[in-house]
Design an enzyme around this catalytic site. Structure first.
Site, short mmCIF file in Angstrom:
data_model
loop_
_atom_site.label_atom_id
_atom_site.label_comp_id
_atom_site.label_asym_id
_atom_site.label_seq_id
_atom_site.Cartn_x
_atom_site.Cartn_y
_atom_site.Cartn_z
N GLU A 42 -0.59 -9.17 -1.31
CA GLU A 42 -2.03 -9.40 -1.14
C GLU A 42 -2.75 -9.31 -2.49
O GLU A 42 -3.69 -10.05 -2.75
CB GLU A 42 -2.61 -8.39 -0.15
CG GLU A 42 -2.14 -8.66 1.29
CD GLU A 42 -2.61 -7.61 2.26
OE1 GLU A 42 -2.18 -6.45 2.11
OE2 GLU A 42 -3.42 -7.93 3.13
N GLY B 17 0.65 -5.08 0.64
CA GLY B 17 -0.48 -5.03 -0.28
C GLY B 17 -0.14 -5.59 -1.65
O GLY B 17 -1.03 -6.08 -2.36
N ALA C 138 0.86 -1.18 0.00
CA ALA C 138 0.00 0.00 0.00
C ALA C 138 0.90 1.23 0.00
O ALA C 138 2.09 1.13 0.34
CB ALA C 138 -0.86 -0.02 1.26
N GLU D 90 4.21 -5.83 7.14
CA GLU D 90 3.40 -4.84 7.87
C GLU D 90 3.75 -4.76 9.35
O GLU D 90 3.65 -3.70 9.97
CB GLU D 90 1.91 -5.16 7.72
CG GLU D 90 1.33 -4.87 6.34
CD GLU D 90 1.49 -6.00 5.35
OE1 GLU D 90 2.31 -6.91 5.59
OE2 GLU D 90 0.81 -5.96 4.30
N1 CAA Z 1 4.57 3.38 0.27
C1 CAA Z 1 5.05 4.58 -0.08
N2 CAA Z 1 6.35 4.80 -0.35
C2 CAA Z 1 7.17 3.75 -0.31
C3 CAA Z 1 6.74 2.46 0.03
C4 CAA Z 1 5.36 2.29 0.31
N3 CAA Z 1 4.85 1.09 0.60
N4 CAA Z 1 7.79 1.62 -0.01
C5 CAA Z 1 8.85 2.35 -0.36
N5 CAA Z 1 8.47 3.64 -0.55
C6 CAA Z 1 9.32 4.74 -0.99
C7 CAA Z 1 10.38 5.10 0.01
O1 CAA Z 1 9.90 5.99 0.98
C8 CAA Z 1 11.43 5.72 -0.89
O2 CAA Z 1 10.97 7.03 -1.20
P1 CAA Z 1 12.01 8.19 -1.50
O3 CAA Z 1 12.79 7.77 -2.71
O4 CAA Z 1 11.17 9.39 -1.70
O5 CAA Z 1 12.85 8.26 -0.27
C9 CAA Z 1 11.32 4.91 -2.18
O6 CAA Z 1 10.03 4.30 -2.12
C10 CAA Z 1 12.36 3.83 -2.32
O7 CAA Z 1 12.38 3.06 -1.14
P2 CAA Z 1 13.75 2.55 -0.50
O8 CAA Z 1 14.70 3.68 -0.40
O9 CAA Z 1 13.37 1.83 0.75
O10 CAA Z 1 14.24 1.56 -1.62
P3 CAA Z 1 14.91 0.13 -1.46
O11 CAA Z 1 15.16 -0.36 -2.81
O12 CAA Z 1 16.02 0.17 -0.48
O13 CAA Z 1 13.78 -0.81 -0.79
C11 CAA Z 1 11.60 -1.75 -0.51
C12 CAA Z 1 12.59 -1.06 -1.48
C13 CAA Z 1 12.14 -3.13 -0.10
C14 CAA Z 1 10.31 -1.92 -1.23
C15 CAA Z 1 11.45 -0.88 0.75
O14 CAA Z 1 11.14 0.44 0.36
C16 CAA Z 1 10.35 -1.33 1.67
O15 CAA Z 1 10.57 -2.21 2.48
N6 CAA Z 1 9.20 -0.67 1.58
C17 CAA Z 1 8.10 -0.90 2.50
C18 CAA Z 1 7.34 -2.13 2.14
C19 CAA Z 1 6.18 -2.29 3.07
O16 CAA Z 1 6.26 -2.12 4.27
N7 CAA Z 1 5.05 -2.68 2.48
C20 CAA Z 1 3.85 -2.85 3.24
C21 CAA Z 1 3.10 -1.57 3.26
S1 CAA Z 1 1.73 -1.65 4.35
C22 CAA Z 1 0.58 -2.47 3.48
O17 CAA Z 1 0.74 -2.87 2.36
C23 CAA Z 1 -0.67 -2.59 4.30
C24 CAA Z 1 -1.71 -3.42 3.79
O18 CAA Z 1 -1.75 -4.58 4.01
C25 CAA Z 1 -2.83 -2.82 3.12
#
Ligand code: CAA
Length: 701
Positions: free
Chosen positions: A109, A106, A67, A129
């Site tokens: 999912e 998400g 998400a 999450e």
């Molecule tokens: N939402 C919004 N922005 C996100 C994001 C997300 N889920 N995941 C990453 N980003 C953004 C980061 O903030 C970063 O933004 P900036 O360039 O502006 O700083 C950019 O994407 C790149 O991220 P990273 O610097 O972390 O890049 P990376 O290559 O080192 O890692 C990644 C990539 C493994 C996807 C890492 O970003 C990550 O772990 N992201 C979070 C994943 C996550 O927690 N997903 C679950 C979300 S909650 C959900 O989905 C709830 C649900 O069930 C409905």
């Protein structure tokens, strides 16, 4: 993150296969425009009478990584992920998810709502999450146990770990793995499908209710025992997985939604989400925004003590070729022993195979010759904190390094500009301050100074990231406290604690109060662990500021030879081989004599007093560092405190905590304490400004 493109989803056709392509850089997060785009494309694909099956894929580096976390603090916009996934699952034509990169949260999912899943062999999948204080809130808790059973579903959701495509195929989370071209393989796969697989009704893993409920009961007991009632998300995950068996799909999804909302509203999730964005913001350096890091393949470290060896291990573990330079044969042997011991321990504990350990060590070159440095792209000086010694070694490094090499000093508090000048190439020189143990601790303060080039700075940042570390921008300052962000705050923290120690509290009481706040260790446990002689040497090397109260207790302990764990006697006494001690009665006696000598009558501090004073000291020191430009943003201070000092991550960090209290209340509390010790408690100008303007630290991020 860049602005989302206006049309982040495209519908293409390959014969009878409809291809829905998501393109929302950088990580294809499922923001509202993407959700709307997928829904519209899906409806159009289904309505087209020539569509036999539908493939959902993504361009760029990854299938959706979740998400859009930034939307969590905004008003909800339809369709929600849940609504979208219902639409996918109920589509009358087979839907295939084509997964590459990291399908997370998400994103996974979404893939689970599709009827079939095919992934590139190097793809990874996970439900992280929990790291944000949340649970998979778009059907994950209901679909995952149906696909892989309760036990494995718990493992994935409770750990947040990513699994490889191969493992996902083995456990039944995906249907097919390909090492060929994912898009064309997915289309070919879709062509073979003749039916919609009813995912929501897949109850194979729910059939044996007895085993399933036993697993649920065991997890609930484990979560309660390990984490207590405060662990909202883990307990809610257990409830949801239980509901997957007991309730029909729709009711389970509703229960999951309510549980997700509860988690989202929690302070813990707010703190963890703040920490997530704070870490990423910290790696952005205003003065070097457009610079590209240079390529780093071989690093060299000068100084093979605990720090240098730790950096060498961290480098080897991240795939760098490492040259470690030590003085003489004995220095080289000692460094080899430390590094070897790390690999032996890791192999004994099963963290590495013997082959992995041996392979890593083939990339290590240990030498006592500085002229070997000429091949290194990045050279880190990691010798003791002695300015003259460091300056002379840095001059030698400057003389032999290749012209475009970046030189870094690991100093924690010496004058970075002067050290950079000593290399003869200040533009290429930066600070890289690692925290011990460097092979474990994720924090690296990247020291900037006026003469440093943007490229050298970003090379340091890129290198730290490549090692899986969290880089934070910092300047060395010479005003209040010393060092970059971490040490300067630690100094204020220790002074607040030492004043209470001198005035009536005991080390164990102060440590206990800080542990109950959520720090893993109190300040005196940390002092015992680090060795009291280290901080003593630093104090001796600096002129004493007559305006800052000086508490001599630690000095007296060092003079007695009570250096902490290394002598098994410090604030605590340690039995042979033990890292937890019992209060040292001799220290308590010494403190009481010391008070008598200084004419101090002991007074009582409650645990709350202790916490309040220490937290106020940390926040005020943080505000000073912002004012002096040592820290660029409040959230950088939060990142340093969480990673470097164990500030509870679920609180986000001290500056986020200060915002919750409000800067104006903090300023008024400080004004009460200020007469007692102005050096510590007189409100920093930034704090006063925020209080007057009714602003928050977050406004400065
Ligand atoms: N939402 C919004 N922005 C996100 C994001 C997300 N889920 N995941 C990453 N980003 C953004 C980061 O903030 C970063 O933004 P900036 O360039 O502006 O700083 C950019 O994407 C790149 O991220 P990273 O610097 O972390 O890049 P990376 O290559 O080192 O890692 C990644 C990539 C493994 C996807 C890492 O970003 C990550 O772990 N992201 C979070 C994943 C996550 O927690 N997903 C679950 C979300 S909650 C959900 O989905 C709830 C649900 O069930 C409905």
């Amino acid at each position: 993150m860049k602005q989302a493109p206006k049309h982040p989803v495209r519908l293409e056709r390959q014969g009878t296969i409809a291809l829905i392509v998501i393109e929302n850089p950088p990580v294809n997060a499922l923001g509202v425009a993407v959700r709307r785009g997928i829904a519209a494309a899906l409806n159009a694909a289904v309505a087209h009478d020539k569509t036999d099956a539908i493939v959902i894929a993504a361009n760029g580096r990854t299938f959706p990584a979740g998400a859009d976390i930034r939307e969590f603090d905004m008003a909800a916009q339809e369709p929600s992920l849940g609504q979208l996934f219902d639409l996918i699952e109920n589509a009358p034509k087979p839907v295939v998810a084509a997964i590459h990169g990291t399908a997370l949260g998400g994103g996974l999912e979404l893939a689970m709502a599709a009827h079939y899943r095919i992934a590139s062999s190097d793809a990874r999948m996970g439900l992280p999450e929990i790291h944000l204080g949340l649970l998979p809130g778009a059907g994950g808790t209901q679909r995952l146990p149906r696909l892989i059973g309760a036990e494995l579903a718990f493992d994935m959701m409770m750990s947040g770990n990513q699994l490889s495509a191969g493992i996902c195929a083995e456990i039944g989370l995906i249907d097919s793995v390909t090492s060929g071209d994912l898009r064309s393989e997915a289309v070919a796969y879709a062509r073979t499908l003749t039916e919609v697989r009813p995912t929501a009704l897949n109850r194979t893993h729910l059939m044996d209710g007895g085993d399933y409920m036993a697993t649920v009961a065991a997890r609930r007991a484990q979560v309660k025992a390990d984490l207590g009632a405060g662990a909202l998300a883990p307990l809610k995950i257990v409830d949801c997985v239980e509901a997957a068996l007991l309730l029909p799909m729709d009711a389970g999804l509703q229960l999951e939604r309510a549980a997700f909302e509860d988690c989202l509203a929690s302070r813990e999730s707010a703190g963890l989400r703040h920490a997530f964005f704070a870490e990423r913001r910290a790696a952005k350096f205003p003065e070097a925004a457009d610079a590209k890091p240079a390529k780093v393949e071989r690093i060299a470290i000068v100084g093979g003590g605990t720090m240098g060896s730790g950096i060498a291990i961290a480098g080897l573990q991240s795939g760098f070729a490492v040259t470690l330079v030590e003085q003489g044969e004995s220095g080289v042997n000692a460094a080899l022993e430390q590094i070897g011991a790390f690999y032996e321990r890791s192999i004994a504990k099963g963290r590495l195979s013997e082959a992995q350990g041996a392979a890593a060590l083939t990339h290590l070159q240990l030498t006592n010759k500085l002229d070997t440095l000429g091949e290194a792209d990045l050279i880190i000086e990691a010798i003791g904190e002695d300015f003259d010694l460091k300056a002379s070694i840095l001059a030698e490094i400057g003389a032999v390094a290749k012209p475009d090499a970046v030189i870094a000093t690991n100093t924690s508090y010496l004058d970075l500009s002067a050290l950079a000048a000593a290399t003869g190439r200040p533009a290429n020189t930066i600070g890289l301050h690692f925290f011990a143990p460097a092979q474990v601790n994720k924090l690296v303060e990247v020291g900037v100074h006026d003469a440093a080039s943007a490229q050298a700075v970003m090379t340091g940042v890129g290198f730290a990231k490549a090692m899986g570390k969290t880089p934070v921008r910092a300047r060395v300052h010479k005003g209040f406290g010393s060092g970059y962000i971490g040490n300067a705050i630690l100094e204020a923290y220790r002074l607040a604690a030492d004043i209470m120690l001198e005035d009536g509290a005991t080390p164990a009481q102060i440590d206990g109060a800080m542990r109950s706040f959520g720090f893993p260790l109190g300040p005196y446990q940390i002092a015992d662990m680090s060795g009291l002689d280290i901080a003593y040497a630093r104090r001796q090397s600096k002129p004493r500021d007559p305006d800052v109260r000086y508490v001599e207790i630690a000095d007296k302990m060092v003079e007695q030879g009570w250096l902490g764990q290394k002598t098994r006697r410090g604030y605590y006494i340690y039995a042979e081989g033990q890292r937890t001690g019992v209060p040292n009665g001799d220290v308590l006696k010494m403190i009481s004599e010391h008070r008598a000598h200084k004419g101090i009558t002991a007074r009582k501090f409650s645990d709350r007093d202790i916490r309040d004073r220490i937290l106020l000291a940390i926040v005020n020191a943080g505000a000073r560092l912002l004012g002096e430009g040592v820290a660029a943003r409040p959230s950088d201070i939060d990142t340093v405190m969480v990673h470097g000092f164990g500030y509870p991550r679920s609180r986000g960090g001290p500056m986020m905590d200060a915002d919750a209290t409000t800067p104006s209340i903090i300023a008024s509390r400080l004004s009460v304490l200020a007469p007692e010790e102005p050096s510590l408690w007189a409100a920093a100008p930034v704090l006063t400004m925020l209080a007057q303007e009714r602003q928050k630290f977050a406004d400065l991020n």
